[in-house]
Design an enzyme around this catalytic site. Structure first.
Site, PDB file in Angstrom:
ATOM      1  N   ARG A 162      55.060  49.751  14.818  1.00  0.00           N
ATOM      2  CA  ARG A 162      56.141  50.218  15.695  1.00  0.00           C
ATOM      3  C   ARG A 162      55.645  50.164  17.133  1.00  0.00           C
ATOM      4  O   ARG A 162      54.606  50.754  17.451  1.00  0.00           O
ATOM      5  CB  ARG A 162      56.502  51.659  15.319  1.00  0.00           C
ATOM      6  CG  ARG A 162      57.727  52.168  16.032  1.00  0.00           C
ATOM      7  CD  ARG A 162      57.908  53.658  15.826  1.00  0.00           C
ATOM      8  NE  ARG A 162      57.310  54.407  16.909  1.00  0.00           N
ATOM      9  CZ  ARG A 162      57.475  55.707  17.115  1.00  0.00           C
ATOM     10  NH1 ARG A 162      58.221  56.407  16.283  1.00  0.00           N
ATOM     11  NH2 ARG A 162      56.908  56.327  18.120  1.00  0.00           N
ATOM     12  N   TYR A 167      58.367  60.884  25.444  1.00  0.00           N
ATOM     13  CA  TYR A 167      58.083  60.415  24.091  1.00  0.00           C
ATOM     14  C   TYR A 167      58.769  59.063  23.820  1.00  0.00           C
ATOM     15  O   TYR A 167      59.946  58.901  24.096  1.00  0.00           O
ATOM     16  CB  TYR A 167      58.554  61.427  23.042  1.00  0.00           C
ATOM     17  CG  TYR A 167      58.299  60.940  21.642  1.00  0.00           C
ATOM     18  CD1 TYR A 167      57.015  60.953  21.123  1.00  0.00           C
ATOM     19  CD2 TYR A 167      59.320  60.398  20.866  1.00  0.00           C
ATOM     20  CE1 TYR A 167      56.747  60.463  19.856  1.00  0.00           C
ATOM     21  CE2 TYR A 167      59.070  59.900  19.598  1.00  0.00           C
ATOM     22  CZ  TYR A 167      57.776  59.943  19.103  1.00  0.00           C
ATOM     23  OH  TYR A 167      57.516  59.450  17.851  1.00  0.00           O
ATOM     24  N   ASP A 176      61.567  52.446  17.843  1.00  0.00           N
ATOM     25  CA  ASP A 176      62.304  53.706  17.656  1.00  0.00           C
ATOM     26  C   ASP A 176      63.056  54.056  18.941  1.00  0.00           C
ATOM     27  O   ASP A 176      62.442  54.280  19.981  1.00  0.00           O
ATOM     28  CB  ASP A 176      61.303  54.823  17.315  1.00  0.00           C
ATOM     29  CG  ASP A 176      61.993  56.128  16.937  1.00  0.00           C
ATOM     30  OD1 ASP A 176      63.238  56.180  16.937  1.00  0.00           O
ATOM     31  OD2 ASP A 176      61.266  57.104  16.634  1.00  0.00           O
ATOM     32  N   HIS A 183      65.019  56.730  19.093  1.00  0.00           N
ATOM     33  CA  HIS A 183      64.986  58.196  19.101  1.00  0.00           C
ATOM     34  C   HIS A 183      66.336  58.813  19.484  1.00  0.00           C
ATOM     35  O   HIS A 183      66.393  59.792  20.243  1.00  0.00           O
ATOM     36  CB  HIS A 183      63.854  58.684  20.026  1.00  0.00           C
ATOM     37  CG  HIS A 183      63.083  59.830  19.450  1.00  0.00           C
ATOM     38  ND1 HIS A 183      63.048  61.071  20.015  1.00  0.00           N
ATOM     39  CD2 HIS A 183      62.320  59.917  18.346  1.00  0.00           C
ATOM     40  CE1 HIS A 183      62.306  61.881  19.301  1.00  0.00           C
ATOM     41  NE2 HIS A 183      61.846  61.208  18.272  1.00  0.00           N
ATOM     42  N   GLU A 211      65.183  51.559  15.060  1.00  0.00           N
ATOM     43  CA  GLU A 211      65.299  52.873  14.414  1.00  0.00           C
ATOM     44  C   GLU A 211      66.143  53.866  15.206  1.00  0.00           C
ATOM     45  O   GLU A 211      66.004  53.979  16.417  1.00  0.00           O
ATOM     46  CB  GLU A 211      63.869  53.417  14.264  1.00  0.00           C
ATOM     47  CG  GLU A 211      63.783  54.829  13.780  1.00  0.00           C
ATOM     48  CD  GLU A 211      62.336  55.296  13.745  1.00  0.00           C
ATOM     49  OE1 GLU A 211      61.415  54.480  13.574  1.00  0.00           O
ATOM     50  OE2 GLU A 211      62.124  56.514  13.901  1.00  0.00           O
ATOM     51  N   GLU A 257      66.371  60.173  10.306  1.00  0.00           N
ATOM     52  CA  GLU A 257      65.336  61.219  10.238  1.00  0.00           C
ATOM     53  C   GLU A 257      65.900  62.601  10.567  1.00  0.00           C
ATOM     54  O   GLU A 257      65.267  63.600  10.267  1.00  0.00           O
ATOM     55  CB  GLU A 257      64.123  60.868  11.111  1.00  0.00           C
ATOM     56  CG  GLU A 257      64.379  60.864  12.595  1.00  0.00           C
ATOM     57  CD  GLU A 257      63.129  60.500  13.399  1.00  0.00           C
ATOM     58  OE1 GLU A 257      62.575  59.421  13.155  1.00  0.00           O
ATOM     59  OE2 GLU A 257      62.726  61.296  14.244  1.00  0.00           O
ATOM     60  N   ARG A 297      66.206  56.430   6.452  1.00  0.00           N
ATOM     61  CA  ARG A 297      64.874  56.987   6.726  1.00  0.00           C
ATOM     62  C   ARG A 297      64.907  58.511   6.860  1.00  0.00           C
ATOM     63  O   ARG A 297      64.393  59.091   7.818  1.00  0.00           O
ATOM     64  CB  ARG A 297      64.246  56.349   7.967  1.00  0.00           C
ATOM     65  CG  ARG A 297      65.093  56.269   9.177  1.00  0.00           C
ATOM     66  CD  ARG A 297      64.356  55.686  10.367  1.00  0.00           C
ATOM     67  NE  ARG A 297      63.386  56.598  10.918  1.00  0.00           N
ATOM     68  CZ  ARG A 297      62.069  56.593  10.663  1.00  0.00           C
ATOM     69  NH1 ARG A 297      61.518  55.708   9.859  1.00  0.00           N
ATOM     70  NH2 ARG A 297      61.274  57.464  11.232  1.00  0.00           N
ATOM     71  N   GLU A 322      56.447  54.975   7.118  1.00  0.00           N
ATOM     72  CA  GLU A 322      55.763  55.413   8.342  1.00  0.00           C
ATOM     73  C   GLU A 322      54.602  56.336   7.958  1.00  0.00           C
ATOM     74  O   GLU A 322      54.716  57.114   7.023  1.00  0.00           O
ATOM     75  CB  GLU A 322      56.755  56.182   9.222  1.00  0.00           C
ATOM     76  CG  GLU A 322      56.155  56.685  10.520  1.00  0.00           C
ATOM     77  CD  GLU A 322      57.154  57.461  11.385  1.00  0.00           C
ATOM     78  OE1 GLU A 322      57.056  57.380  12.599  1.00  0.00           O
ATOM     79  OE2 GLU A 322      58.040  58.128  10.814  1.00  0.00           O
ATOM     80  N   TRP A 365      66.223  64.228  23.221  1.00  0.00           N
ATOM     81  CA  TRP A 365      64.811  63.914  23.354  1.00  0.00           C
ATOM     82  C   TRP A 365      64.404  62.885  22.302  1.00  0.00           C
ATOM     83  O   TRP A 365      63.675  61.996  22.493  1.00  0.00           O
ATOM     84  CB  TRP A 365      63.955  65.181  23.161  1.00  0.00           C
ATOM     85  CG  TRP A 365      62.503  64.870  23.122  1.00  0.00           C
ATOM     86  CD1 TRP A 365      61.707  64.500  24.167  1.00  0.00           C
ATOM     87  CD2 TRP A 365      61.645  64.860  21.956  1.00  0.00           C
ATOM     88  NE1 TRP A 365      60.432  64.272  23.746  1.00  0.00           N
ATOM     89  CE2 TRP A 365      60.360  64.486  22.387  1.00  0.00           C
ATOM     90  CE3 TRP A 365      61.849  65.140  20.603  1.00  0.00           C
ATOM     91  CZ2 TRP A 365      59.275  64.383  21.515  1.00  0.00           C
ATOM     92  CZ3 TRP A 365      60.793  65.036  19.733  1.00  0.00           C
ATOM     93  CH2 TRP A 365      59.514  64.661  20.184  1.00  0.00           C
TER      94      TRP A 365
HETATM   95  C1  GCO Z   1      59.223  59.171  14.182  1.00  0.00           C
HETATM   96  C2  GCO Z   1      59.833  60.323  14.873  1.00  0.00           C
HETATM   97  C3  GCO Z   1      58.938  61.473  15.219  1.00  0.00           C
HETATM   98  C4  GCO Z   1      59.724  62.655  15.706  1.00  0.00           C
HETATM   99  C5  GCO Z   1      59.061  63.937  15.363  1.00  0.00           C
HETATM  100  C6  GCO Z   1      59.889  65.126  15.814  1.00  0.00           C
HETATM  101  O1  GCO Z   1      59.905  58.197  14.029  1.00  0.00           O
HETATM  102  O2  GCO Z   1      58.078  59.279  13.770  1.00  0.00           O
HETATM  103  O3  GCO Z   1      60.836  59.981  15.729  1.00  0.00           O
HETATM  104  O4  GCO Z   1      57.880  61.145  16.036  1.00  0.00           O
HETATM  105  O5  GCO Z   1      59.925  62.600  17.078  1.00  0.00           O
HETATM  106  O6  GCO Z   1      58.841  63.969  14.005  1.00  0.00           O
HETATM  107  O7  GCO Z   1      59.389  66.294  15.301  1.00  0.00           O
HETATM  108 MG    MG Z   2      61.846  58.235  14.781  1.00  0.00          MG
END
Ligand code: GCO
Ligand code: MG
Length: 421
Positions: free
Chosen positions: A148, A160, A229, A231, A255, A281, A302, A358, A421
């Site tokens: 990734r 992040y 990702d 996010h 993602e 997630e 996921r 992952e 975030w």
């Molecule tokens: C990922 C995720 C994580 C999350 C985290 C939040 O794809 O691994 O996006 O990094 O940000 O688990 O608690």
């Molecule tokens: Mg993620």
């Protein structure tokens, strides 16, 4: 057989983990589960201790489905990340007990192996495309076939997923998130009083990411599988643009493009792009996954086993996904505990429609407290052939690392308004 005690242990070997240990009236027979919800650990621990544990005492730990239904529907108030994480902690511990009692690894109870190991991906980041390239190469040298890639975006240093240097370190874990701009009030895991605030803007991000993947494909080649990702930060039309512009670079998947509330908007992304999509997630149950799977709006589901009620829920999601040619890519970050990582891999190697897993390398101190995380070798994850899930809890070691208050960061746009975030 009866459940005699439920221990809820919150420990912080570098990060906070909530561990559920379920003991039985069979001497020495217990299960270890993970109920970690980053930034809300004590809410889950309180729910488990005050409301769930009393309901479990005296029950037969063999009846996982019945206990699952009782905890999910019996409270009347259902779902939500706190409840589903608590339920996952119990579920994972009960599968561990079932395996230990049968003398079989959990993957065997789930139907037995369909593959030798679970294809794994790690994270690579950097301050610019060259640094990301170096880190992708390092991951490949370490044996990864899937990586990734995230790159720093000017003006968003420290954020992040677009933060730069800390992404490089995240593959080997210990990387506290420090801010280089915005309100510096805490670092991830330092017990600081307020969540750090990170900056995020869509336009510079959308300009930079396609350039990163153009660079990576021209330098590291076509063979390594690349992932990215988002996010949950884009709007549908921004996500469609990104997915379309990334098409020439053949991502393994893009993602979590959108917030989990906007499932129907995946139709719009699909209309514009053939880049494979992964999502889930932040989902809380199989019903969240349904429309995306049944309309084939995504390619990889996921969910986080630790946040959707454990193995019991995830195997049902996998079975639904199988019917629609959707594969699994269970969430596997450092802020869920080793028992959830083990549960991921037991399921990965038993189901027919596994896609990718992952993973993180836990630091030594986590191995000391929670030994038995899956083992990475030549691109694949493996679990030990021992009864149960293979993860244990060293209670004495856990006691050395008491809980420290910590928040996930929050994000704001340059005008100060809240963004995901
Ligand atoms: C990922 C995720 C994580 C999350 C985290 C939040 O794809 O691994 O996006 O990094 O940000 O688990 O608690
Ligand atoms: Mg993620």
């Amino acid at each position: 057989m009866k459940i005699t005690e439920v221990r809820v242990i919150v420990t912080c070997p570098g990060r906070n983990y909530v561990v559920v240990k379920i003991l039985t009236d069979e001497p020495g027979l217990y299960g270890v589960g993970d109920a970690t919800l980053n930034g809300r650990e004590l809410a889950v621990a309180g729910l488990l201790r005050d409301h769930i544990a009393p309901l479990l005492i005296g029950r037969d730990p063999d009846q996982i489905e019945d206990i699952w239904q009782m905890l999910f529907r019996g409270a009347y108030w259902r779902s939500g990340p706190v409840q589903m994480t608590a339920l996952a902690g119990v579920d994972i511990a009960l599968w561990d007990i079932k395996g230990k009692r049968a003398g079989l690894p959990v993957y065997s109870l789930l139907g037995g192996k369909t593959r030798d190991g679970a294809l794994a991906y790690t994270h690579a980041g950097g301050r610019d495309a060259i640094e990301v390239e170096d880190n992708v190469r390092k991951a490949m040298e370490r044996g990864f076939r899937c990586v990734r890639a995230q790159v720093a975006v000017p003006g968003m240093e420290g954020t992040y997923g677009v933060g730069g240097a800390k992404e490089a370190a995240s593959a080997t874990w210990a990387s506290p998130i420090r801010l280089s701009r915005g309100t510096v009030s805490a670092v991830w895991g330092d017990g600081g009083p307020m969540p750090p605030i990170e900056r995020w803007e869509p336009s510079p991000y959308l300009r930079v990411v396609p350039k990163l993947f153009a660079h990576l494909r021209s330098t590291v080649g076509e063979e390594v599988e690349l992932l990215h990702d988002v996010h949950e930060r884009l709007t549908p039309i921004q996500a469609a643009r990104l997915a379309r512009e990334l098409e020439p670079f053949h991502l393994f998947f893009l993602e979590d493009c959108l917030r989990p509330e906007h499932k129907e908007s995946f139709r719009l992304i699909r209309q514009h792009s053939v880049t494979p999509l992964a999502m889930g997630e932040l989902f809380q149950s199989r019903w969240d996954c349904l429309p995306l799977i049944t309309e084939q709006l995504i390619d990889y589901i996921r969910c986080d086993l630790g946040h959707i009620g454990g193995i019991t829920e995830a195997r049902k999601i996998a079975a639904i996904a199988e019917c629609y040619h959707v594969q699994t890519a269970w969430h596997g970050p450092g802020d869920i505990g080793p028992a959830t990582h083990a549960a991921n891999v037991h399921l990965d190697i038993a189901i027919p429609n596994f896609g990718v897993q992952e993973m993180v390398f836990f630091p030594e101190v986590v191995h000391e407290v929670l030994p038995g995380a899956p083992n990475f070798e030549e691109g694949y994850l493996h679990v030990a052939d021992v009864p149960g899930l293979g993860v244990d809890l060293n209670e004495e070691a856990a006691a050395k690392y008491p809980y420290r208050r910590a928040y996930l960061p929050m994000a704001r746009r340059l005008d100060g308004s809240v963004i995901d975030w």
